[in-house]
Design an enzyme around this catalytic site. Structure first.
Site, PDB file in Angstrom:
ATOM      1  N   HIS A  69      49.383  43.450  44.141  1.00  0.00           N
ATOM      2  CA  HIS A  69      48.368  42.408  44.256  1.00  0.00           C
ATOM      3  C   HIS A  69      48.494  41.663  45.590  1.00  0.00           C
ATOM      4  O   HIS A  69      47.508  41.388  46.257  1.00  0.00           O
ATOM      5  CB  HIS A  69      48.512  41.445  43.071  1.00  0.00           C
ATOM      6  CG  HIS A  69      47.619  40.244  43.155  1.00  0.00           C
ATOM      7  ND1 HIS A  69      48.059  38.987  42.861  1.00  0.00           N
ATOM      8  CD2 HIS A  69      46.328  40.099  43.520  1.00  0.00           C
ATOM      9  CE1 HIS A  69      47.077  38.121  43.034  1.00  0.00           C
ATOM     10  NE2 HIS A  69      46.010  38.765  43.433  1.00  0.00           N
ATOM     11  N   GLU A  72      47.095  43.666  48.303  1.00  0.00           N
ATOM     12  CA  GLU A  72      45.623  43.612  48.288  1.00  0.00           C
ATOM     13  C   GLU A  72      45.128  42.394  49.086  1.00  0.00           C
ATOM     14  O   GLU A  72      44.169  42.477  49.848  1.00  0.00           O
ATOM     15  CB  GLU A  72      45.139  43.564  46.834  1.00  0.00           C
ATOM     16  CG  GLU A  72      43.666  43.272  46.632  1.00  0.00           C
ATOM     17  CD  GLU A  72      43.457  42.073  45.734  1.00  0.00           C
ATOM     18  OE1 GLU A  72      42.928  41.055  46.228  1.00  0.00           O
ATOM     19  OE2 GLU A  72      43.826  42.150  44.535  1.00  0.00           O
ATOM     20  N   HIS A  73      45.825  41.255  48.929  1.00  0.00           N
ATOM     21  CA  HIS A  73      45.460  40.061  49.704  1.00  0.00           C
ATOM     22  C   HIS A  73      45.675  40.282  51.199  1.00  0.00           C
ATOM     23  O   HIS A  73      44.897  39.857  52.036  1.00  0.00           O
ATOM     24  CB  HIS A  73      46.337  38.866  49.284  1.00  0.00           C
ATOM     25  CG  HIS A  73      45.809  38.130  48.104  1.00  0.00           C
ATOM     26  ND1 HIS A  73      45.480  36.799  48.163  1.00  0.00           N
ATOM     27  CD2 HIS A  73      45.542  38.529  46.842  1.00  0.00           C
ATOM     28  CE1 HIS A  73      45.051  36.402  46.970  1.00  0.00           C
ATOM     29  NE2 HIS A  73      45.091  37.428  46.154  1.00  0.00           N
ATOM     30  N   GLU A 162      46.950  31.167  43.234  1.00  0.00           N
ATOM     31  CA  GLU A 162      46.202  31.914  42.223  1.00  0.00           C
ATOM     32  C   GLU A 162      46.978  31.887  40.900  1.00  0.00           C
ATOM     33  O   GLU A 162      46.409  31.694  39.828  1.00  0.00           O
ATOM     34  CB  GLU A 162      45.981  33.354  42.712  1.00  0.00           C
ATOM     35  CG  GLU A 162      44.994  34.138  41.880  1.00  0.00           C
ATOM     36  CD  GLU A 162      44.760  35.550  42.439  1.00  0.00           C
ATOM     37  OE1 GLU A 162      45.173  35.829  43.585  1.00  0.00           O
ATOM     38  OE2 GLU A 162      44.167  36.357  41.705  1.00  0.00           O
ATOM     39  N   LEU A 313      32.246  51.138  15.219  1.00  0.00           N
ATOM     40  CA  LEU A 313      32.154  50.904  13.772  1.00  0.00           C
ATOM     41  C   LEU A 313      32.974  49.683  13.348  1.00  0.00           C
ATOM     42  O   LEU A 313      32.514  48.857  12.556  1.00  0.00           O
ATOM     43  CB  LEU A 313      32.628  52.140  13.003  1.00  0.00           C
ATOM     44  CG  LEU A 313      31.637  53.322  13.011  1.00  0.00           C
ATOM     45  CD1 LEU A 313      32.283  54.562  12.412  1.00  0.00           C
ATOM     46  CD2 LEU A 313      30.378  52.960  12.228  1.00  0.00           C
ATOM     47  N   GLY A 315      33.698  47.130  15.119  1.00  0.00           N
ATOM     48  CA  GLY A 315      33.107  45.906  15.656  1.00  0.00           C
ATOM     49  C   GLY A 315      31.682  45.687  15.194  1.00  0.00           C
ATOM     50  O   GLY A 315      31.000  44.784  15.688  1.00  0.00           O
ATOM     51  N   GLU A 317      28.443  44.384  13.367  1.00  0.00           N
ATOM     52  CA  GLU A 317      28.190  43.027  12.882  1.00  0.00           C
ATOM     53  C   GLU A 317      27.086  43.004  11.839  1.00  0.00           C
ATOM     54  O   GLU A 317      26.650  41.953  11.392  1.00  0.00           O
ATOM     55  CB  GLU A 317      27.809  42.116  14.069  1.00  0.00           C
ATOM     56  CG  GLU A 317      28.934  41.945  15.068  1.00  0.00           C
ATOM     57  CD  GLU A 317      28.553  41.099  16.279  1.00  0.00           C
ATOM     58  OE1 GLU A 317      27.416  40.593  16.326  1.00  0.00           O
ATOM     59  OE2 GLU A 317      29.403  40.954  17.169  1.00  0.00           O
ATOM     60  N   GLY A 338      37.342  46.974  20.812  1.00  0.00           N
ATOM     61  CA  GLY A 338      37.165  47.714  22.064  1.00  0.00           C
ATOM     62  C   GLY A 338      38.430  48.434  22.470  1.00  0.00           C
ATOM     63  O   GLY A 338      39.437  48.413  21.760  1.00  0.00           O
ATOM     64  N   LEU A 882      13.649  43.831  36.845  1.00  0.00           N
ATOM     65  CA  LEU A 882      12.676  43.016  36.116  1.00  0.00           C
ATOM     66  C   LEU A 882      13.342  41.723  35.651  1.00  0.00           C
ATOM     67  O   LEU A 882      12.759  40.644  35.703  1.00  0.00           O
ATOM     68  CB  LEU A 882      12.165  43.820  34.918  1.00  0.00           C
ATOM     69  CG  LEU A 882      11.121  43.139  34.041  1.00  0.00           C
ATOM     70  CD1 LEU A 882       9.826  42.941  34.806  1.00  0.00           C
ATOM     71  CD2 LEU A 882      10.860  43.946  32.764  1.00  0.00           C
TER      72      LEU A 882
HETATM   73 ZN   LIG Z   1      44.320  37.679  44.166  1.00  0.00          ZN
END
Ligand SMILES: [Zn+2]
Length: 995
Positions: A69, A72-73, A162, A313, A315, A317, A338, A882
């Site tokens: 991480h 990535e920064h 963060e 199934l 989940g 409602e 999920g 739309l």
């Molecule tokens: Zn970050």
């Protein structure tokens, strides 16, 4: 050595796409094994790219949690070819674009978009076309990043900030507790985001050089064969392909095996890590129950989708579902299911929110869930059910609306790892092969012995004896007794549980009712007012541009009683909750079939939004309206929704300080605006009863007016008929025009500033925050509006660079413009643990003061032209869907401005704006001696910076203590903005809309 005869790339067969899809696609693999998808859309002015590395925090070195991480920064902060730290973001901003990145367990994704005004593909004066240059800058991250010492030092602070922000997030806290309960040998057990402690202090003690580790990580894992690239732009496929080959073939390929393979043989949960029940103390007042099961990698087989089949199934409602029964018993409010997907395993989950009573029935709730699992095993696996899912999926693939290029490249590059090139587009949608055995095999993992139960809430606080290492979350864990497991394994299925019937909402008619416009042309006109009576007005636009058998409708039931006191706010809120609650079972199959609806409480009334296929949308509308008219208020559901509302008001105290600061600004400016604390008091004072709510519904029906906007594949007559249905079902009476609430905005005096300060209501939070807000004026003065837009665009990146990247005040730093009703403001927001709100104000002021010379002073005319051109291109972009077009129209209708061509006319105005104009605008509204400067400074003091240390305020600044009294002491802006009284009396309100 490069071999000249070696081809630059391998071309893959054509992709499977929808016949409605107007884009062109090409999939290739470069000679360094980088897989690439190129999408060409000549009608778009946007270009975007995303590179997804199939490596994330799971590969963090043992002694440097958060390194992936952090990298990535760092990647954005300078490369060998473009060494300036902020040059990438600056380049994107000059081209109306933006860039970002994220790190997950197994992916690191980098992405950007820009506006392409000049579609030429040739170099002009030795300069690359903008999209090519953006790609060039982007590709350098993967070839030669700098990771300078100084940036490494500073950016650690952003990562730490963060983390400080994340500390108050219940989702992250729960996630980290489940990590603590995983097999310590499996990377799922790691801390993934990083902090000062994990990336600087502890490594330092151990003699580890973090910067060297960054370089090593990049060298090891940033290999072309582990990356997927997706780009989308208006240029031709051939041109973009040439650029990609040129710029990305040079990314080194170490032919590394996918590093996830290393932990394929390690179970994420050992035998002893399963069958556990943990309790986690939350920050907010929540009541969550979650059961998770680790399932094998084939649960997410992209062709058969066995895991999704089961989760759908669980989940469900609709009638007979787990949720339906638990709601009836008053134990649960919501339930969903999920799959979280990783490379070598998956986690399936069922998550439920419990009622106060539900807390005492957790065992029974879990039992019902397992009863349903056995029901699926027994009767739920069938080809016809699978085919129904497949049909819904195929419809949504065939008729899906155009996706914004930015969103498209990000989601596609991530999923390319799992798909064959031919399926890059279709693979995420389609169900291809029914594999009964696979569904059964996955179901075999969904057992009480394999499941882990997590309960989260404040109510568990007495039992939590342990503390999680990274977040300090109090929790406890125990093994679920065998007797209980056995009971869950064998209890008989409750008679009211049954599998869903076949879905009545699946649309079957897809004919387009209007002659579609030729490709590349757009109907940008606003909707017409097609009917108006004393009870309703209907705006309608038949679609000819988007060419899908779909529709959108927004219906506002305006009523004077929606917002006239805190009690009324509570009642209207409750009503919206109860309508959605009562419709849940009925509307769930509609939802599955591609329809969506939502009921919201506004200051002006109750707003209903529906979208989906044009076929059968009227059926759903009728059902929603029927519910409003004949809502049979069940006292049990009433009590539950009242409790939900109460907790949502109470949890407001735990929102992040920056959003609290923004809320406080609204409280100073909006009239009326009932404070959430007053609504909470009204909710608790005993007046909110079933009887009172029934009377509220009658009050609404006694005085109301309906405004509707219906767009898409629906004819005018049907639009009017549908709105008439609303009228005839609800049977309401009209009120006087001026009875309806119209929110108005306080007009601040020039050369004054107002402080609103508060201690953060979350005593655990170290973060403080500030919003500095400059009031500009009423929208509608085209020149002023576009100058504000342009100023905000130009300041945005320098602001972020100075206050976040250089000064490292905090992770959250924003500059932008927003609107309170028809009044525009420019704002700067910072959330920080390192500087107190007074210090933050000084830093913002210093930045803004220096910006005049440093941002504008060194800006060339050419540079300015780029910003202006990019904004012009953004504004002239037609709406991409739309949905977006409909909401843009709606803002004009509810704001009573009806300026449907606004953005296109702003383009014309923008053409003549010069750098001098922007400087004058800055000098007038922003500069400390600006003649028309006026502002609100909203400060929230966190734990680190107590309020009693605040600085004294002296004139021309004032401290506001009571927002209500504050609003009463100032004039309000006119509702109609620039339409003055005379103009208003001489034209009828709706004249602009024509027929
Ligand atoms: Zn970050």
């Amino acid at each position: 050595m490069e071999n000249a005869s070696e081809p630059n790339f391998v071309l893959h067969p054509p992709l499977e796409v929808s016949p409605y899809d107007q884009l062109q696609y090409r999939a290739i693999t470069l000679r360094n094994s980088l897989d690439v998808l190129i999408a060409s859309d000549p009608s778009s002015d946007k270009a975007a790219a995303s590179l997804d590395l199939g490596v994330g925090s799971f590969c963090d070195p043992e002694n440097l949690p958060g390194l992936a991480h952090f990298l990535e920064h760092m990647l954005f902060l300078g490369t060998k070819k473009y060494p300036d730290e902020d040059s990438y973001h600056k380049f994107l901003a000059e081209n109306g674009g933006r860039g970002n990145a994220y790190t997950s367990h197994e992916h690191t994704n980098y992405h950007f978009e820009i506006i392409v005004t000049e579609k030429s593909c040739n170099e002009i004066d030795g300069k690359m076309p903008p999209f090519k240059e953006a790609l060039d800058r982007f590709s350098q991250f993967f070839k030669a990043p700098l990771f300078t010492e100084s940036a490494t030092e500073r950016e650690l602070k952003a990562v730490h900030s963060e983390h400080q922000k994340n500390l108050q997030s219940d989702t992250r806290r729960k996630f980290q507790v489940s990590a603590a309960l995983s097999n310590p040998k499996h990377p799922q057990s790691k801390f993934s985001t990083g902090s000062m402690e994990s990336l600087r202090d502890v490594p330092k003690e151990k003699g580890i050089d973090t910067r060297a580790a960054l370089l090593e990580f990049h060298r090891t894992y940033y290999s072309a064969n582990l990356m997927k690239l997706c780009i989308s732009g208006p240029h031709s496929l051939d041109v973009m392909q040439e650029w990609v080959c040129d710029l990305f073939s040079g990314i080194p390929n170490s032919q590394r095996e996918n590093p996830c393979e290393v932990y394929r043989s390690i179970p994420s949960l050992r035998e002893e890590d399963r069958g556990l029940m943990s309790m986690v103390e939350s920050i907010k007042d929540i009541r969550h129950l979650e059961i998770t099961w680790t399932t094998p990698e084939y649960a997410t087989d992209v062709r058969a989708r066995p895991g999704t089949y089961i989760a759908d199934l669980l989940g469900d409602e609709g009638e007979g579902s787990i949720l339906s029964l638990l709601k009836k018993w008053g134990w649960c409010d919501t339930l969903c299911s999920g799959l979280m997907e990783w490379n070598t395993y998956n986690v399936m989950s069922v998550q439920a929110t419990l009622t106060a009573e539900g807390i005492d029935h957790i065992d029974e709730i879990v039992s019902v869930i397992y009863q349903y699992v056995r029901l699926i095993k027994k009767n739920g696996i069938s080809l016809s059910r699978y085919e129904e899912e497949a049909t819904l999926a195929r419809n949504s693939f065939t008729f899906h609306e155009k996706i914004e290029p930015f969103q498209f490249v990000v989601s596609t590059s991530g999923s390319m790892h799992d798909l064959t090139p031919e399926e890059y587009i279709s693979g995420l949608f389609l169900y291809k092969e029914y594999k009964e055995d696979l569904i059964r095999k996955v179901l075999d993992f969904i057992t009480p012995n394999n499941g882990n139960i997590m309960i989260a809430g404040k109510f568990v606080s007495e039992k939590t004896v342990m503390k999680e290492k990274w977040y300090g979350t109090p929790y406890c864990v125990e093994r679920i007794p065998n007797e209980k497991l056995e009971k869950w394994n064998s209890s008989a299925c409750h008679s009211e549980l049954h599998l869903p019937e076949s879905n009545p909402f699946i649309p079957t008619e897809f004919d387009l009712l209007a002659t579609p416009l030729p490709e590349g042309t757009r109907d940008t006109k606003g909707p017409n007012l097609v009917s108006k009576t004393e009870l309703m007005e209907v705006y309608h636009k038949l679609d000819r541009s988007f060419k899908r058998p779909k529709a959108c409708m927004i219906i506002l039931i305006r009523t004077p009683v929606s917002y006239c006191s805190p009690l009324h706010v509570v009642l209207t809120h409750l009503l919206a909750f109860l309508i959605e609650d009562a419709l849940m079972e009925y509307s769930y199959p509609a939802n599955r079939a591609g329809f969506h609806y939502q009921v919201d409480q506004l200051s002006s009334g109750l707003q209903i939004f529906l979208k989906g296929y044009s076929h059968r949308i009227d059926v759903l509308l009728k059902a929603v309206v029927d519910k409003i008219a004949s809502l049979d208020i069940d006292p049990v559901r009433f009590a539950m929704q009242k409790d939900n509302l109460q907790r949502s008001y109470q949890n407001f105290a735990k929102t992040q300080p920056y959003s609290r600061a923004m809320y406080n600004s609204s409280c100073l400016l909006e009239e009326p605006r009932w404070h959430v604390d007053d609504c909470l008091n009204a909710l608790l004072d005993g007046r909110v009863t079933v009887e009172r709510l029934k009377r509220h519904v009658e009050d609404i029906r006694s005085r109301a007016f309906v405004t509707a906007l219906i767009t898409g594949n629906i004819l005018e007559d049907s639009a009017i008929a549908m709105t008439k249905t609303v009228q005839s079902v609800i049977k309401y009476a009209p009120a006087h025009d001026y009875e309806y609430t119209q929110r108005r905005i306080v007009q601040l005096p020039f050369r004054k500033e107002f402080f609103f300060r508060m201690d953060h209501t979350n005593l655990e939070d170290n973060n403080s925050a500030i919003e500095v807000l400059f009031q500009i004026g009423v929208e509608g003065d085209r020149e002023q509006d576009v100058k504000l837009d342009l100023l905000s665009e130009i300041l945005n990146k320098p602001c972020f660079h100075e206050l976040r990247t250089v000064q490292q005040l905090g992770y959250l730093v924003f500059e932008g413009m927003r609107q309170f009703e028809n009044v525009k403001v420019l704002y700067v927001i910072i959330q920080s643990t390192v500087a107190d709100p007074d210090d933050l104000l000084d830093r913002i002021d210093k930045f803004l003061a220096s910006a005049r010379d440093e941002v504008f002073g060194c800006m060339t005319e050419e540079n300015f032209e780029q910003y202006r051109g990019a904004l012009e291109a953004t504004k002239s972009q037609p709406d991409t869907s739309l949905h977006n077009e409909t909401w843009r129209f709606w803002q004009e209708i509810v704001g009573d401005t009806l300026d449907f061509e606004r953005k296109f006319e702003e383009v014309e105005t923008l053409k003549s704006i010069t750098k001098q104009d922007i400087l004058e605008f800055y000098d007038r509204f922003i500069a400390s001696d600006g003649k028309e400067r006026r502002r609100i400074i909203s400060q929230v003091y966190g734990n680190n910076h107590p309020l009693d240390k605040k600085r004294d305020i002296s004139e021309p600044a004032f401290e506001v203590c009571d927002p209500y009294a504050f609003r009463r002491s100032f004039p309000l802006y006119p509702v109609d903005g620039l339409h003055d009284f005379e103009e208003k009396t001489n034209t009828t309100r709706k004249q602009l809309s024509g027929n």
